[in-house]
Design a protein around this motif. Sequence first.
Motif, short mmCIF file in Angstrom:
data_model
loop_
_atom_site.label_atom_id
_atom_site.label_comp_id
_atom_site.label_asym_id
_atom_site.label_seq_id
_atom_site.Cartn_x
_atom_site.Cartn_y
_atom_site.Cartn_z
N VAL A 219 0.84 -1.21 0.00
CA VAL A 219 0.00 0.00 0.00
C VAL A 219 0.87 1.26 0.00
O VAL A 219 0.64 2.20 -0.79
CB VAL A 219 -0.95 0.01 1.23
CG1 VAL A 219 -1.58 1.39 1.44
CG2 VAL A 219 -2.05 -1.03 1.04
N LYS A 220 1.87 1.29 0.86
CA LYS A 220 2.72 2.48 0.97
C LYS A 220 3.62 2.65 -0.25
O LYS A 220 3.86 3.78 -0.69
CB LYS A 220 3.53 2.43 2.26
CG LYS A 220 2.68 2.64 3.50
CD LYS A 220 3.44 2.48 4.79
CE LYS A 220 2.53 2.71 6.00
NZ LYS A 220 3.19 2.38 7.27
N THR A 221 4.10 1.55 -0.81
CA THR A 221 4.93 1.64 -2.01
C THR A 221 4.10 2.09 -3.20
O THR A 221 4.55 2.94 -4.00
CB THR A 221 5.61 0.28 -2.31
OG1 THR A 221 6.39 -0.11 -1.18
CG2 THR A 221 6.50 0.38 -3.53
N SER A 222 2.89 1.56 -3.34
CA SER A 222 2.01 1.97 -4.44
C SER A 222 1.70 3.46 -4.36
O SER A 222 1.71 4.17 -5.38
CB SER A 222 0.70 1.17 -4.40
OG SER A 222 0.95 -0.21 -4.55
N ALA A 223 1.43 3.94 -3.15
CA ALA A 223 1.13 5.36 -2.96
C ALA A 223 2.33 6.22 -3.33
O ALA A 223 2.19 7.28 -3.96
CB ALA A 223 0.71 5.62 -1.51
N LEU A 224 3.53 5.76 -2.96
CA LEU A 224 4.76 6.49 -3.30
C LEU A 224 4.93 6.59 -4.81
O LEU A 224 5.16 7.68 -5.36
CB LEU A 224 5.97 5.79 -2.68
CG LEU A 224 7.34 6.31 -3.16
CD1 LEU A 224 7.60 7.71 -2.63
CD2 LEU A 224 8.46 5.35 -2.73
N VAL A 225 4.81 5.46 -5.50
CA VAL A 225 5.02 5.45 -6.95
C VAL A 225 4.01 6.36 -7.65
O VAL A 225 4.37 7.18 -8.49
CB VAL A 225 4.94 4.01 -7.51
CG1 VAL A 225 5.02 4.03 -9.04
CG2 VAL A 225 6.07 3.14 -6.95
N LYS A 226 2.75 6.25 -7.26
CA LYS A 226 1.72 7.05 -7.92
C LYS A 226 1.84 8.54 -7.60
O LYS A 226 1.49 9.39 -8.43
CB LYS A 226 0.33 6.53 -7.54
CG LYS A 226 -0.10 5.31 -8.34
CD LYS A 226 -0.27 5.66 -9.81
CE LYS A 226 -0.95 4.53 -10.55
NZ LYS A 226 -1.24 4.88 -11.96
N SER A 227 2.34 8.85 -6.41
CA SER A 227 2.52 10.26 -6.06
C SER A 227 3.62 10.89 -6.92
O SER A 227 3.57 12.09 -7.23
CB SER A 227 2.85 10.42 -4.58
OG SER A 227 4.17 9.94 -4.30
N MET A 228 4.60 10.07 -7.29
CA MET A 228 5.71 10.57 -8.11
C MET A 228 5.43 10.45 -9.61
O MET A 228 5.94 11.24 -10.39
CB MET A 228 6.98 9.80 -7.76
CG MET A 228 7.49 10.03 -6.35
SD MET A 228 9.03 9.17 -6.02
CE MET A 228 10.18 10.10 -7.07
N ASP A 229 4.63 9.46 -9.99
CA ASP A 229 4.38 9.21 -11.41
C ASP A 229 2.92 8.87 -11.64
O ASP A 229 2.54 7.69 -11.66
CB ASP A 229 5.28 8.06 -11.90
CG ASP A 229 5.11 7.81 -13.40
OD1 ASP A 229 4.26 8.47 -14.04
OD2 ASP A 229 5.80 6.93 -13.93
N PRO A 230 2.07 9.88 -11.83
CA PRO A 230 0.65 9.62 -12.10
C PRO A 230 0.38 9.22 -13.56
O PRO A 230 -0.74 8.83 -13.89
CB PRO A 230 -0.01 10.96 -11.78
CG PRO A 230 1.05 11.98 -12.05
CD PRO A 230 2.36 11.32 -11.70
N ASN A 231 1.40 9.29 -14.42
CA ASN A 231 1.21 9.02 -15.85
C ASN A 231 1.14 7.54 -16.19
O ASN A 231 0.43 7.13 -17.11
CB ASN A 231 2.33 9.64 -16.67
CG ASN A 231 2.28 11.15 -16.69
OD1 ASN A 231 1.23 11.75 -16.48
ND2 ASN A 231 3.41 11.78 -16.92
#
Length: 413
Positions: A219-231
């Motif tokens: 959950v925390k890793t997914s949130a990190l990735v999406k916060s940095m790369d929404p594309n």
Amino acid sequence: MAQNNFVQQQHTRLVINKKPYHFIGTNMWYANLLAMPDNNGGDRKRLLKELDFLKQQGITNIRVLVGAQGQGKIVKGIQPVHPALQIAPGKYNNDLMDGMDFLLQQLQKRKMYGVFFFSNNWEWSGGFLQYMNWHNKIDDTTMARNFSWDENRDIVSRFYSCDNCIEDYRGFVKMILNHTNKLTGKKYIDEPGIMAWEIANEPRPMRPFAIEAYKDFLVKTSALVKSMDPNHLLTIGVEGYLGTETMQVFEDIHKDKNVDYATIHIWPKNWGWYKDSSFKDDFSTVVQKTTAYINEHAIVMQKIDKPLVVEEFGLPRDNFSFALNSPATFRNKYYGSVFSILNKSKKENAVIAGVNFWAFGGYAKPPKNKDPFWKEGDDLTGDPPMEEQGLNSVFAGDSATWKLIFKYAQLLK
């Protein structure tokens, strides 16, 4: 807002420019290594030849290891993938980043897409075990010996409660997402050649007691990735319920709003779905179990309204031969059964968006000596170092297999 030539998720479909994207792809984990500068160990001539070959066969999607962890020391009795991208916590090999830059440039030129996994549950690229070793959760002596499956489960399950290990892993992820491609001038978050990021190859809790820490990590890793790369899309990289302990865990981790689609991997050999190398007596059972496994996960994904990709599946050549010219009769029949499920899904507008067979061996020549495992100086194949070279690889010369792949690739257009 994502550019319209990015792959996007709309409910149970993957789309490009609002049109459904269905694909037959392959696993080509070694592409970044070939893409390194030639004077530093790469083989760009082979890479370009192989990408051109795949494009001609109708392959539009490849799955690639972002980079290994460690110094290439013996792990569990084998030499893992090297050179590594992350050679120590916070230290990186720039040649691998140059390779990634070059690969993304070449994918974009061919209108192909890559799925890039950050790390690995298994030892063949260092992965979680290497993070544990760096933080003294497994010593060098234990790391080097071929320890048992139960020991492996005990060790890797503790990764999810090792704060320093996770911090290093996420530092690696941040470095990748912050990188600007020297050749295209684009930040990786804007690169159109990327379809998706993947948290790891087959991340498993490994032990039931680790499930909650495992979920928290995802959950925390997914949130990190999406916060940095929404594309770009994000997926986890799991095998299905056989890798997550239960189907409920599989469902729970894919409900996350930051996870765009689910994957499953299918390994009849590893899972004991047939008894011997002739396949004859058990082949119908293998197909039956494969179909059931796909359908069980498709039902869950229909429920949570997201696509499903059959991201790894494979079968050895007839009689487990490693020879390039040996037949792959049952493998071809097996591939055909999976491709037909994808084609049916497309016709019915169902949840299965694509498949990536394991694996592409391209123009590699497996070692001819009696020891079939990878040694320094051997060509890289689709089979990682811990597996016999040529066992599951589809080489450029496997004409019957490519004829089948091309047929289904055209049907998906």
